[in-house]
Scaffold this active site. Structure first.
Site, short mmCIF file in Angstrom:
data_model
loop_
_atom_site.label_atom_id
_atom_site.label_comp_id
_atom_site.label_asym_id
_atom_site.label_seq_id
_atom_site.Cartn_x
_atom_site.Cartn_y
_atom_site.Cartn_z
N HIS A 62 -41.97 52.91 -10.06
CA HIS A 62 -41.61 54.23 -9.49
C HIS A 62 -41.68 54.21 -7.97
O HIS A 62 -41.01 55.02 -7.32
CB HIS A 62 -42.43 55.37 -10.12
CG HIS A 62 -43.82 55.55 -9.61
ND1 HIS A 62 -44.92 54.98 -10.20
CD2 HIS A 62 -44.29 56.28 -8.58
CE1 HIS A 62 -46.01 55.35 -9.54
NE2 HIS A 62 -45.66 56.13 -8.55
N ASP A 79 -44.26 50.28 -15.67
CA ASP A 79 -44.19 50.74 -14.27
C ASP A 79 -44.58 49.61 -13.32
O ASP A 79 -45.64 49.63 -12.69
CB ASP A 79 -45.10 51.96 -14.10
CG ASP A 79 -44.86 52.70 -12.79
OD1 ASP A 79 -43.89 52.37 -12.08
OD2 ASP A 79 -45.66 53.62 -12.49
N GLN A 91 -52.38 60.27 -5.18
CA GLN A 91 -51.02 60.11 -4.66
C GLN A 91 -51.03 59.25 -3.39
O GLN A 91 -51.86 59.43 -2.51
CB GLN A 91 -50.38 61.48 -4.36
CG GLN A 91 -49.67 62.08 -5.57
CD GLN A 91 -50.64 62.40 -6.69
OE1 GLN A 91 -51.71 62.93 -6.44
NE2 GLN A 91 -50.28 62.08 -7.93
N GLY A 92 -50.09 58.33 -3.35
CA GLY A 92 -50.02 57.39 -2.23
C GLY A 92 -50.69 56.07 -2.55
O GLY A 92 -50.46 55.07 -1.86
N ASP A 93 -51.52 56.05 -3.57
CA ASP A 93 -52.15 54.80 -4.01
C ASP A 93 -51.28 54.05 -5.01
O ASP A 93 -51.52 52.86 -5.28
CB ASP A 93 -53.52 55.07 -4.65
CG ASP A 93 -54.56 55.52 -3.64
OD1 ASP A 93 -54.58 54.95 -2.53
OD2 ASP A 93 -55.34 56.43 -3.96
N SER A 94 -50.30 54.72 -5.57
CA SER A 94 -49.43 54.08 -6.56
C SER A 94 -48.91 52.75 -6.06
O SER A 94 -48.58 52.60 -4.87
CB SER A 94 -48.21 54.95 -6.86
OG SER A 94 -48.53 55.89 -7.82
#
Ligand code: ARG
Length: 273
Positions: free
Chosen positions: A86, A132, A221-224
């Site tokens: 993603h 993912d 969020q942002g660590d993905s």
């Protein structure tokens, strides 16, 4: 307090509240919210700490067309990084840059490399459905140590309760600001049965969960796309979660052992086509 608990990545105020009021959690959840060894039960460690790239040189981040960090990634060879599918789909290939060797986003250390090729797991459609994972081949060289990949023989690294380290530059709290500096947190792996009860869409063949029953420490969020490590071995890639650090909602990671052959093949610099 064990040293391994001193670096929570994300420390939501909500998690403190959850611990204080002992929010009931699912019966399949192994430990209760009052577990004294847990970060959320020890407010003094809430606030977190920085991680060092000298300990985790394979931790990198991705920037978008405006130069803003939007995801994490992890070096898997001298010319490739693994990330979440993603993340690979979020920004067009020509705009993405891989930033390696830069612990503090405000600085100019390390290298900034464009991406020459993107492989996304063919089964990917949405993080909650699994697969993912993506591999980005960079133009140029990554002069930093790659993470080892968990393989099919590494089942023990995924055992319930094993401690793993998640790394990233993402949000410091649900809905909060992103970190300027690399952070890390220790999180225990969660059993498939427990994760299944937390997420209907959980698929143990391509995902793995980690987190404390009472929340308080998690990716956000942002660590993905960033790494979940067992020592020097990459076991997971940050994928999704219900909010961040919520009780009963562990972080969900791509199970690297299920994709190590693909990641390995896509990491070779001499691929064509
Ligand atoms: N999807 C998020 C991202 O794109 C990562 C979410 C991880 N969430 C969690 N609670 N572990 O950065």
């Amino acid at each position: 307090m064990p040293a391994k608990f001193r670096r929570p990545l994300l420390l939501a105020v909500g998690a403190l509240l959850a611990a204080a009021v002992a929010v009931p959690v699912g019966s399949a959840w192994a430990a209760g919210p009052a577990d004294p060894g847990s970060p959320a039960a020890q407010p003094r460690i809430v606030g977190g700490g920085e991680a060092s790239l000298s300990d985790h040189p394979y931790a990198v981040y991705l920037t978008d067309q405006s130069g803003s960090q939007f995801c994490g990634a992890v070096i898997v060879s001298s010319s490739a990084v693994a990330t979440a599918a993603h993340c690979a789909k979020a920004v067009s290939q020509s705009d993405v840059r891989v930033v390696a060797g830069r612990q503090d986003k405000r600085g100019s250390d390390g290298v900034v490399l464009p991406v020459s090729r993107v492989w996304t797991a063919p089964g990917f459609s949405d993080p909650t459905k699994g697969d993912d994972v993506a591999v980005l081949t960079v133009r140029g060289r990554l002069p930093y140590r790659a993470a080892k990949l968990a393989g099919s023989g590494d089942r023990s690294l995924y055992a319930e309760g094993e401690q793993a380290t998640v790394l990233g530059w993402g949000r410091l709290a649900e809905g909060g600001d992103r970190s300027d500096v690399l952070r890390s947190a220790q999180v225990p792996l969660v059993s498939d049965a427990t994760c299944q009860s937390a997420y209907d869409s959980y698929d143990p063949s391509s995902m793995v969960c980690a987190g404390y029953p009472q929340g308080g420490t998690d990716a956000c969020q942002g660590d993905s796309g960033g790494p979940l490590m067992a020592g020097d071995t990459l076991i997971g890639i940050v994928s999704f979660g219900d909010g961040c650090a919520k009780a009963g909602k562990p972080g969900v990671y791509t199970r690297v052992a299920a994709f190590s052959d693909d990641i390995e093949a896509q990491s070779q610099s001499r691929l064509f086509g």
